[in-house]
Design an enzyme around this catalytic site. Structure first.
Site, mmCIF file in Angstrom:
data_model
loop_
_atom_site.group_PDB
_atom_site.id
_atom_site.type_symbol
_atom_site.label_atom_id
_atom_site.label_comp_id
_atom_site.label_asym_id
_atom_site.label_seq_id
_atom_site.Cartn_x
_atom_site.Cartn_y
_atom_site.Cartn_z
ATOM 1 C CE LYS A 268 -6.412 -52.472 46.815
ATOM 2 N NZ LYS A 268 -5.237 -52.259 47.667
ATOM 3 C CD GLN B 184 -4.262 -49.578 50.034
ATOM 4 O OE1 GLN B 184 -5.112 -50.445 49.815
ATOM 5 N NE2 GLN B 184 -3.325 -49.281 49.156
ATOM 6 C CG ASP C 69 -2.002 -57.104 49.997
ATOM 7 O OD1 ASP C 69 -2.366 -57.188 48.803
ATOM 8 O OD2 ASP C 69 -1.791 -56.031 50.587
#
Ligand code: NAD
Length: 287
Positions: free
Chosen positions: A55, A99, A122
């Site tokens: 990422k 994460q 997200d």
């Protein structure tokens, strides 16, 4: 019947990332703002480290700032909350990605809620989920957005199509079903208690498998000519495979995503797209 066409997620993801490079450069030239992505990793889970590294690498390649934060495995809830609070207030941070999974002693749900909706790349906060459910503009979860992008890239008609989504998780099944409803598909959500799953799936023009059961969707589930999008990822001795049995499905379907090389590469591409959208949203809100 001829073998199904392959939906090449690697190629579509590369095109999305290439376009983003141009869009990021244009945004930065227009506003003087470089979009920045703050990935937050707590602890040293090896798979998470690999995901976060890619990422970061791809966000930099798209012209964004890498604002990664790493906390130790034994970080307390208060410490992670403190960091998320700082990132929320920091104008250089366009997007925050916590994460998952976080270490078991932390309350992941409470941490996610500290991410402001305009930085929620997200798309997992209650606010983002609500905006999606209401069909209002907001940041959408990355893997579900990647599924839509693949359907669009291959001109698969979604409006009016009958879609069966197998799986009702917060991460994939529910949001992908919402996105498809917002695109005027007729959507059935199947799950572990669904009866006669193969019969339900055979009604579908599009099957989205997000089940987490290796090879569950066989050719028997597929109406001839349907499109099968396989979100599943399973690691085995022969490498990666999906929720669909690729060989039997591709004898019946007209289009199918492979694993690897289908939905997987789209997730990070859509994260980058979300980070630019987040920067644009914050710029508009500050106006
Ligand atoms: P999950 O375990 O949270 O949810 C699975 C869902 O499938 C549940 O809602 C359950 O009701 C349903 N289900 C389970 N067994 C079933 C059965 N036999 N019949 C019908 N429905 C059944 O999983 P998830 O997080 O949604 O992930 C699903 C798969 O997608 C996993 O393989 C995961 O690794 C993969 N995944 C891939 C990406 C990507 O980037 N490609 C991203 C997220 C998840």
């Amino acid at each position: 019947m001829a073998e199904a066409g392959i939906i090449d997620g690697k190629a579509v993801a590369a095109r999305v990332r290439e376009q983003l490079k141009t869009d990021v450069a244009e945004f930065t030239a227009r506003t003087g703002i470089q979009p920045g992505l703050a990935t937050v990793l707590v602890g040293g889970d090896p798979a998470s480290e690999v995901y976060v590294a890619s990422k970061r690498k791809m966000s930099v390649a798209a012209g964004m700032a890498d604002l990664h934060q790493h906390l130790p495995e034994d970080a307390t809830q208060a410490e992670v909350e403190g960091l998320l609070g700082q990132l929320a207030a920091n104008h250089a941070v366009s997007g925050i990605l916590l994460q998952l999974p976080v270490p078991a002693h932390l309350d992941a749900a409470a941490l996610i809620e500290l991410i402001p909706f305009e930085k929620d790349v997200d798309g997992l906060t209650t606010m983002s989920v609500g905006l999606l459910a209401q069909g209002k503009p907001g940041l959408r979860p990355c893997t579900p957005s990647g599924v839509i992008e693949l359907l669009d890239a291959y001109d698969v008609p979604v409006e009016g199509a009958r879609v069966v989504v197998i799986g009702r998780s917060e991460l994939v099944g529910r949001p992908v079903a919402q996105l498809l409803v917002n695109r005027n598909a007729t959507v059935t959500i199947a799950h572990s208690r669904t009866k006669n799953l193969a019969d339900v799936c055979r009604e579908a023009d599009i099957i989205v498998a997000a089940v987490g059961v290796k090879g569950l969707v066989t050719g028997e589930f597929v109406k001839p000519g349907a499109t099968v999008i396989d979100v599943g990822i399973h690691r085995g001795p022969e490498g990666l495979s999906g929720d669909a049995d690729f060989a039997s499905v591709s004898e019946v379907a007209s289009l199918v995503t492979p694993v690897p090389g289908g939905v997987g590469p789209m997730t990070i591409a859509m994260l980058l797209a979300n980070t630019l959208r987040a920067a644009e949203l914050q710029y508009a809100l500050a106006d």
